[in-house]
Design an enzyme around this catalytic site. Structure first.
Site, PDB file in Angstrom:
ATOM      1  CE  LYS A 124      27.921  38.924 -23.121  1.00 51.55           C
ATOM      2  NZ  LYS A 124      28.843  40.039 -23.366  1.00 51.55           N
ATOM      3  CG  ASP A 164      25.834  41.392 -24.989  1.00 49.52           C
ATOM      4  OD1 ASP A 164      27.027  41.726 -24.985  1.00 49.52           O
ATOM      5  OD2 ASP A 164      25.337  40.752 -25.935  1.00 49.52           O
TER       6      ASP A 164
END
Ligand code: 2IT
Length: 446
Positions: A124, A164
């Site tokens: 991430k 995201d």
């Protein structure tokens, strides 16, 4: 495994990283019993290794805003675990981004990616850059500055970022443009969520929401329920909420609430194609407010300061941010007769909310299972890029269906309780963990 000791050690090493510690605790509590039946895991110290990211890149991102002022943000990439494939996971641009948030997301991503059946490790990244109120030109300059630092640490077989919160098709375009310029050689699959004319997969924009609804369908079917005629309250109005609203409506449910940081829109007549399209306009406006929906569609009403969970509904779908549904919200939903909650956002519910749902015996499923269709379709985009071809919408949708069904089956296999009910939290955590743990074990102490 000594859970309390492991958590105490982590808290000492990472003080105050509350989201990260919350995500680790949830997984370790779920897997403790199964883990203890595997002395070989204990011997290889799998838990102690799996909870720490492989490495984290932190970098300064400096850019110039429209007024000519110099701005400095922080950029990160957390490469969490590559036991089952190259690092894979989204980028989040949000003012609250910090190492704790990205570590929790990278940790979750590792198990989610394992659930997808595809060979992808977990990662991430992102920045504390706040897209709210920024012009397209500012977003472009920020993305370009971000990529000049990140590009050397990512690659088709190394680490493949995607979107995201705060990173959608527009941002992936700017990021990809800069990457290709710096690399001086065209690498088609180094980012996913690309545009359809430059290597993107059909259905990737819809995939998180569509996959979530396919998962919910399986869950309801097993419980003898159906989406037909069910009322749904969902939070957010971004890409994920949009896909969920679209598929829920198509499958016969009525989406009666959407929300934003400014409040909730009650939409008693459900969605139309026009309303669903308007959600995209709201997102693209960079204003991060949902109120204009009720101005545009007079059959809907806006209430400031309220969450979607204040609306009486059958099914609650958190689609926005971590911990957006807390214990009080869960109590309100339960008092209003809600009988299913599926996290579409990552860790959308607090531990208190999950506990309340499980105590009440309603259907509950965690984000890493429910929202895995997004990254799974990113995996399908990578495959198409490798093969230098593109599949039809029908082909991608069939594969997405198959993957969501497999994830549901895995949850049932590992989460079936003595009373016959399925604990989807346990099921998802154990299924994801076992795969990554086994892969780490077989590849030695590294
Ligand atoms: O949380 C997630 O799974 C995502 N943001 C999607 C990640 C991806 O690589 O498509």
């Amino acid at each position: 495994m000594d859970l309390n000791k492991i958590m105490a050690d982590l808290e000492r090493k990472h003080p105050g990283e509350s989201e990260y510690l919350q995500a680790v605790r949830e997984v370790l509590e779920s897997i403790e019993e199964v883990y203890n039946q595997h002395p070989e895991f204990e011997k290889a110290k799998i838990v102690e290794r799996i909870v720490e990211p492989d490495r984290i890149f932190t970098f300064r991102v400096t850019w110039v805003d429209d007024k000519g002022e110099v701005q400095t943000n922080l950029g990160y990439r957390v490469q969490f675990n590559s036991a089952i494939g190259p690092y894979k996971g989204g980028l989040r641009f949000h003012k609250a981004v910090n190492p704790s948030m990205l570590k929790f997301l990278g940790f979750e991503q590792t198990f989610k990616n394992a659930l997808t059946t595809l060979p992808m490790g977990g990662a991430k990244g992102g920045s504390d850059f706040d897209p709210v109120g920024k012009s397209d030109a500012e977003i472009m300059r920020f993305c370009q500055a971000f990529m000049t630092e990140l590009w050397n640490n990512i690659g088709v077989d190394t680490d493949v970022p995607a979107g995201d919160v705060g990173v959608g098709g527009r941002e992936i375009g700017f990021l990809n443009g800069m990457y290709q310029k710096l690399a001086r050689k065209y690498h088609t699959g180094v980012l996913t969520g690309k545009g359809m004319t430059w290597g993107g997969s059909i259905l990737r924009p819809e995939a998180t929401g569509y996959g979530a609804l396919y998962f919910v369908e399986h869950m309801l079917r097993m419980a003898g329920r159906s989406l037909e005629g069910a009322t749904i309250a969902l939070s957010g109005f971004g890409n994920v909420a949009w896909g969920a609203a679209k598929k829920a409506t198509e499958l016969g449910a009525k989406v009666i609430a959407i929300s934003g940081p400014d409040g909730v829109v009650y939409n008693p007549n459900g969605m139309t194609d026009e309303k669903i399209d308007y959600m995209l306009e709201l997102r693209a406006s960079n204003r991060n407010i949902v109120a204009p929906f009720a101005e545009r569609f007079p059959d809907a009403t806006f209430t400031p300061g309220k969450k979607a969970w204040s609306v009486k509904c059958d099914i609650a779908l958190p689609c926005a941010f971590q911990n957006e549904l807390n214990g009080d919200d869960a109590a309100e939903l339960l008092a209003n007769g809600t009988w299913c909650c599926a996290e579409v956002s990552n860790m959308g519910c607090t531990p208190e909310a999950i506990h309340a749902f499980q105590q009440a015996g309603i259907l509950f499923a965690p984000g890493k299972a429910v929202n895995a269709g997004g990254v799974a379709t990113s995996g399908l985009e990578m495959t198409q890029n490798c093969m230098h071809l593109s599949w039809s919408g029908k082909e991608v949708d069939e594969k997405l269906h198959f993957i969501m069904e497999s994830i549901h089956e895995a949850c049932v296999k590992f989460g079936r309780q003595a009373d016959g009910r399925v604990d989807y939290v346990k099921g998802a955590n154990i299924a994801g963990f076992m795969k990554v743990a086994q892969a780490m074990l077989e590849q030695g102490i590294i």
